[in-house]
Design a protein around this motif. Structure first.
Motif, PDB file in Angstrom:
ATOM      1  N   GLU A   1      -0.567   4.818   9.008  1.00 56.16           N
ATOM      2  CA  GLU A   1      -0.425   4.116   7.848  1.00 56.16           C
ATOM      3  C   GLU A   1      -0.209   2.616   7.959  1.00 56.16           C
ATOM      4  O   GLU A   1       0.344   2.306   9.038  1.00 56.16           O
ATOM      5  N   PRO A   2      -0.313   1.745   7.095  1.00 59.89           N
ATOM      6  CA  PRO A   2      -0.048   0.342   7.521  1.00 59.89           C
ATOM      7  C   PRO A   2       1.485   0.084   7.713  1.00 59.89           C
ATOM      8  O   PRO A   2       2.376   0.987   7.098  1.00 59.89           O
TER       9      PRO A   2
ATOM     10  N   THR B   1       0.745  -1.287   0.079  1.00 62.58           N
ATOM     11  CA  THR B   1      -0.168   0.060  -0.003  1.00 62.58           C
ATOM     12  C   THR B   1       0.972   1.290   0.216  1.00 62.58           C
ATOM     13  O   THR B   1       1.707   1.353   0.768  1.00 62.58           O
TER      14      THR B   1
ATOM     15  N   SER C   1       2.928   3.303   2.958  1.00 64.55           N
ATOM     16  CA  SER C   1       3.145   2.248   4.235  1.00 64.55           C
ATOM     17  C   SER C   1       4.546   2.783   4.927  1.00 64.55           C
ATOM     18  O   SER C   1       5.194   3.062   4.310  1.00 64.55           O
TER      19      SER C   1
ATOM     20  N   ASP D   1       1.178  -4.736  10.002  1.00 67.89           N
ATOM     21  CA  ASP D   1      -0.019  -5.234   9.033  1.00 67.89           C
ATOM     22  C   ASP D   1       0.490  -6.245   7.823  1.00 67.89           C
ATOM     23  O   ASP D   1      -0.606  -7.014   7.370  1.00 67.89           O
TER      24      ASP D   1
ATOM     25  N   VAL E   1       6.882   5.107  -0.082  1.00 68.86           N
ATOM     26  CA  VAL E   1       7.381   4.073   0.785  1.00 68.86           C
ATOM     27  C   VAL E   1       8.703   4.232   1.151  1.00 68.86           C
ATOM     28  O   VAL E   1       9.737   3.912   0.548  1.00 68.86           O
TER      29      VAL E   1
ATOM     30  N   HIS F   1       0.047 -10.867   4.241  1.00 67.36           N
ATOM     31  CA  HIS F   1      -0.858  -9.809   4.976  1.00 67.36           C
ATOM     32  C   HIS F   1      -1.487 -10.711   5.875  1.00 67.36           C
ATOM     33  O   HIS F   1      -1.875 -11.523   6.069  1.00 67.36           O
TER      34      HIS F   1
END
Length: 404
Positions: A265-266, A54, A57, A350, A218, A399
């Motif tokens: 965020e993730p 994502t 992240s 995550d 990222v 995940h």
């Protein structure tokens, strides 16, 4: 506690020797990538991992550096004594030990110990005219306390190890260390010295991969956990209750703890060592809220299962940040024995980037904690689709099933 009663035989699978990657691929990011999300499995190549993460992240990696921890001494009798560095005793700080230019004391595992009952071991320091001397101080419950000294004051212990040691590749490779292991059994971002095993999930990263991740906003953030030889310790007991986890030391900056508590965020952890560090940080925050943190900042093996207290992840990280800031702690030095097994709820992460692990190992238990019983179909998919296993093997992006 149900977790303690887990039978290790339930986490076994058949791994043919032919599926163990004995050498690395020619290019790091050409390894296969298995992607697991919402019960579904797909696959690609690691260099395309940006397509499965994502945007924005928080990517966290372990930047520990593997040291040439195997020191092979030759006695006058012809016997070879291998002294394997485990952790520093005097000075106990990794950085101080490696920067020392006098003498150091380390906890070691000694191969062929029966042939070293007394006296000193010596070896030449190649290209310097100096000599490295090892002196056995005392036997420990697990290992030997060994003093190392050398007669070249211009050299640090880090220099000595680099000159005299060999790379400690995993025992299951069943081969001697080769020149290629000197740089391929090391991540490209490795900095603080101290590990005797690589955080292998990071071996796939290249500048090109980091660039593609940067394009989706990222950015890498780093913790340091020095991976110990215990990472290869098999579970030999019937249930994990009787398995003693090894202790590993980790270091986390005040800046990253602040980033974690402010994060929305993730979070993607690169490797089991990174995940174990983040979960340990959470429990340190919980212990601060309970007034139970000791000065050593340690999380014991079963402590997370016994602390009957839950707080929000952000609150735990905030408590830790405020403690560090108010006490002028720029880098937290702590240790953990945490065992993450099915029944444990992963709170801080995550998604997990990780390789494929040995049967009946604590690393496989961690994967099962992340994805539940789906670990079986993930590993069967990898076996059926010619994935390479273990340290030099292929990668997966898992995940995490938060309901497991």
């Amino acid at each position: 506690m149900k977790v303690k009663k887990i039978s290790i035989t339930d986490y076994d699978y058949e791994l043919p020797d032919s599926r163990i990657a004995k050498h690395p691929l020619a290019e790091r990011d050409c390894s296969k990538l298995l992607i697991y999300q919402n019960g579904e499995i797909t696959n690609d190549t690691f260099r395309n991992i940006d397509q499965y993460i994502t945007p924005k992240s928080l990517l966290i990696l372990n930047n520990t550096k593997v040291v040439r921890a195997r020191l092979r001494f030759k006695k006058e009798s012809g016997a070879t004594i291998e002294v394997f560095l485990i952790e520093p005793i005097e000075p106990s700080d990794y950085a101080l030990s490696f920067s020392s230019k006098k003498k150091v004391v380390w906890k070691c595992i000694v191969g062929n110990l029966k042939r070293w009952k007394q006296g000193e071991l010596q070896m030449e320091i190649e290209g310097t005219g100096g000599r490295l001397v090892a002196k056995q101080l005392k036997r420990l419950s697990e290992g030997v306390e060994v003093e190392f000294s050398w007669n070249n004051s211009s050299m640090s212990f880090a220099d000595i190890v680099e000159k005299c040691g060999t790379m400690p590749i995993p025992p299951y490779l069943n081969r001697e260390s080769e020149d290629i292991d000197g740089y391929r059994y090391q991540t490209i971002y490795a900095e603080p010295e101290g590990s005797v095993a690589a955080p292998t999930a990071g071996l796939h990263f290249t500048p090109k991969v980091f660039e593609s991740l940067s394009n989706i906003h990222v950015k890498p953030h780093y913790i340091t956990l020095h991976v110990g030889a215990g990472t290869f310790k098999p579970v030999t007991s019937d249930t994990i209750e009787d398995h003693e986890m090894h202790t590993e030391h980790f270091f986390v900056s005040l800046e990253l703890v602040k980033r974690l508590y402010q994060n929305s965020e993730p979070v993607v952890c690169v490797g089991t060592t990174t995940l174990r560090t983040l979960e340990s940080l959470y429990w340190l925050g919980v212990k601060l809220k309970l007034g139970k943190v000791n000065e050593n900042f340690n999380i014991s093996q079963w402590e997370p299962y016994e602390l009957d207290f839950r707080i929000d992840v952000g609150e735990a990280f905030k408590a830790l940040y405020e403690y560090m800031a108010s006490n002028g702690i720029g880098t937290l030095s702590a240790s953990t024995q945490i065992i993450i097994a099915p029944g444990y709820e992963i709170k801080t992460c995550d998604a997990l980037i990780t390789n494929f692990h040995q049967p009946r190992s604590t690393l496989l238990l961690l994967v099962a904690a992340a994805v539940g019983n789906d670990w079986k179909k993930i590993y069967q998919f990898a076996l059926d689709n010619n994935f390479r296993f273990l340290s030099y093997g292929d990668s997966s992006l898992l995940h995490i099933n938060k309901s497991t």
